[in-house]
Structure formats: structure tokens, C-alpha cells
Motif scaffolding. Structure first.
Motif, mmCIF file in Angstrom:
data_model
loop_
_atom_site.group_PDB
_atom_site.id
_atom_site.type_symbol
_atom_site.label_atom_id
_atom_site.label_comp_id
_atom_site.label_asym_id
_atom_site.label_seq_id
_atom_site.Cartn_x
_atom_site.Cartn_y
_atom_site.Cartn_z
ATOM 1 N N GLU A 18 0.836 -1.202 0.000
ATOM 2 C CA GLU A 18 0.000 0.000 0.000
ATOM 3 C C GLU A 18 0.871 1.254 0.000
ATOM 4 N N LYS A 19 1.882 1.287 0.858
ATOM 5 C CA LYS A 19 2.763 2.458 0.939
ATOM 6 C C LYS A 19 3.577 2.633 -0.340
ATOM 7 N N ILE A 20 4.099 1.541 -0.866
ATOM 8 C CA ILE A 20 4.879 1.624 -2.106
ATOM 9 C C ILE A 20 3.987 2.081 -3.252
ATOM 10 N N GLY A 21 2.777 1.542 -3.292
ATOM 11 C CA GLY A 21 1.839 1.941 -4.338
ATOM 12 C C GLY A 21 1.518 3.419 -4.299
ATOM 13 N N HIS A 22 1.298 3.948 -3.093
ATOM 14 C CA HIS A 22 1.034 5.388 -2.965
ATOM 15 C C HIS A 22 2.262 6.197 -3.372
ATOM 16 N N ALA A 23 3.430 5.763 -2.935
ATOM 17 C CA ALA A 23 4.662 6.497 -3.258
ATOM 18 C C ALA A 23 4.946 6.487 -4.760
ATOM 19 N N ALA A 24 4.600 5.392 -5.431
ATOM 20 C CA ALA A 24 4.868 5.267 -6.868
ATOM 21 C C ALA A 24 3.673 5.732 -7.711
ATOM 22 N N HIS A 25 2.642 6.232 -7.044
ATOM 23 C CA HIS A 25 1.410 6.671 -7.722
ATOM 24 C C HIS A 25 0.787 5.524 -8.512
ATOM 25 N N ASN A 26 0.890 4.333 -7.955
ATOM 26 C CA ASN A 26 0.313 3.130 -8.556
ATOM 27 C C ASN A 26 -0.873 2.724 -7.674
ATOM 28 N N GLU A 27 -2.046 3.229 -8.024
ATOM 29 C CA GLU A 27 -3.224 3.001 -7.188
ATOM 30 C C GLU A 27 -3.664 1.538 -7.183
ATOM 31 N N HIS A 28 -3.375 0.808 -8.262
ATOM 32 C CA HIS A 28 -3.704 -0.618 -8.282
ATOM 33 C C HIS A 28 -2.901 -1.359 -7.202
ATOM 34 N N LEU A 29 -1.609 -1.095 -7.114
ATOM 35 C CA LEU A 29 -0.765 -1.729 -6.101
ATOM 36 C C LEU A 29 -1.185 -1.280 -4.702
ATOM 37 N N ALA A 30 -1.474 0.009 -4.555
ATOM 38 C CA ALA A 30 -1.901 0.521 -3.250
ATOM 39 C C ALA A 30 -3.216 -0.129 -2.818
ATOM 40 N N GLY A 31 -4.148 -0.257 -3.749
ATOM 41 C CA GLY A 31 -5.429 -0.886 -3.427
ATOM 42 C C GLY A 31 -5.283 -2.358 -3.109
ATOM 43 N N SER A 32 -4.438 -3.036 -3.870
ATOM 44 C CA SER A 32 -4.185 -4.454 -3.624
ATOM 45 C C SER A 32 -3.564 -4.648 -2.234
ATOM 46 N N GLY A 33 -2.632 -3.791 -1.885
ATOM 47 C CA GLY A 33 -1.998 -3.876 -0.570
ATOM 48 C C GLY A 33 -2.977 -3.601 0.553
ATOM 49 N N ALA A 34 -3.831 -2.598 0.358
ATOM 50 C CA ALA A 34 -4.827 -2.271 1.386
ATOM 51 C C ALA A 34 -5.787 -3.438 1.587
#
Length: 94
Positions: A18-34
Motif C-alpha cells: 500500500e505504501k509503495i503503491g502510494h509512493a509510486a502513484h500506482n493506485e492498483h498496487l496501493a489498493g491491492s496492498g490495502a
């Protein structure tokens, strides 16, 4: 105990994704992590509830055995009752 380890791992990995996704502006990764983190937290709460319920059952069984042991003058049954009651306390506070 393996469920607890697995849930902790998934909660940690989900939070990291989730944190990496937010930092990389990758909402798919952030959502998957959440989602992974939330599922792990829900699983952990479910495991705690199941363990607590088992503890309550052992407390009831222990109290019944202690009472029956006292009424029938059976120290072995009374002792098992104390053991089950203690096990229930441990499980409820785990």
C-alpha cells in the motif's frame, strides 16, 4: 499459531504494498496492498474470536467438572475441572 504468523505476514506485506503503491502513484498496487492488509486483520480478529469461544467452553466445562468433583467427592474430576478452567482463562486472554 501458524495462522497468526500468516496473518502478521500478510498484514505487513499488504501495508508495504500500500505504501509503495502510494509512493509510486500506482493506485492498483496501493489498493491491492490495502485489501491484503484488511483481509489479514479480519482473519486475525476471526481467529481471536474462535480462540475466545473455545476458552469460554473450557471455562464452562471446568466449572462443571469442579462442581461435580466436589459433589461426588472425586478429587481427580475436580482437578481436571481446575485444569480446564485455567486453560479457558488462558485461551480467553490470548
Amino acid at each position: 499459531m501458524s495462522h497468526k504468523i500468516s496473518n502478521t505476514y500478510n498484514e505487513t506485506m499488504g501495508g508495504a504494498k500500500e505504501k509503495i503503491g502510494h509512493a509510486a502513484h500506482n493506485e492498483h498496487l496501493a489498493g491491492s496492498g490495502a485489501a491484503q492488509k484488511a483481509q489479514a486483520q479480519a482473519n486475525q480478529q476471526n481467529q481471536k474470536a474462535q480462540t475466545h469461544a473455545k476458552g469460554v467452553g473450557h471455562n464452562i466445562e471446568g466449572q462443571t467438572q469442579k462442581t461435580a468433583g466436589q459433589v461426588t467427592n472425586d478429587p481427580a474430576l475436580e482437578g481436571r475441572g481446575h485444569a480446564n478452567d485455567t486453560l479457558g482463562d488462558v485461551q480467553r486472554n490470548f
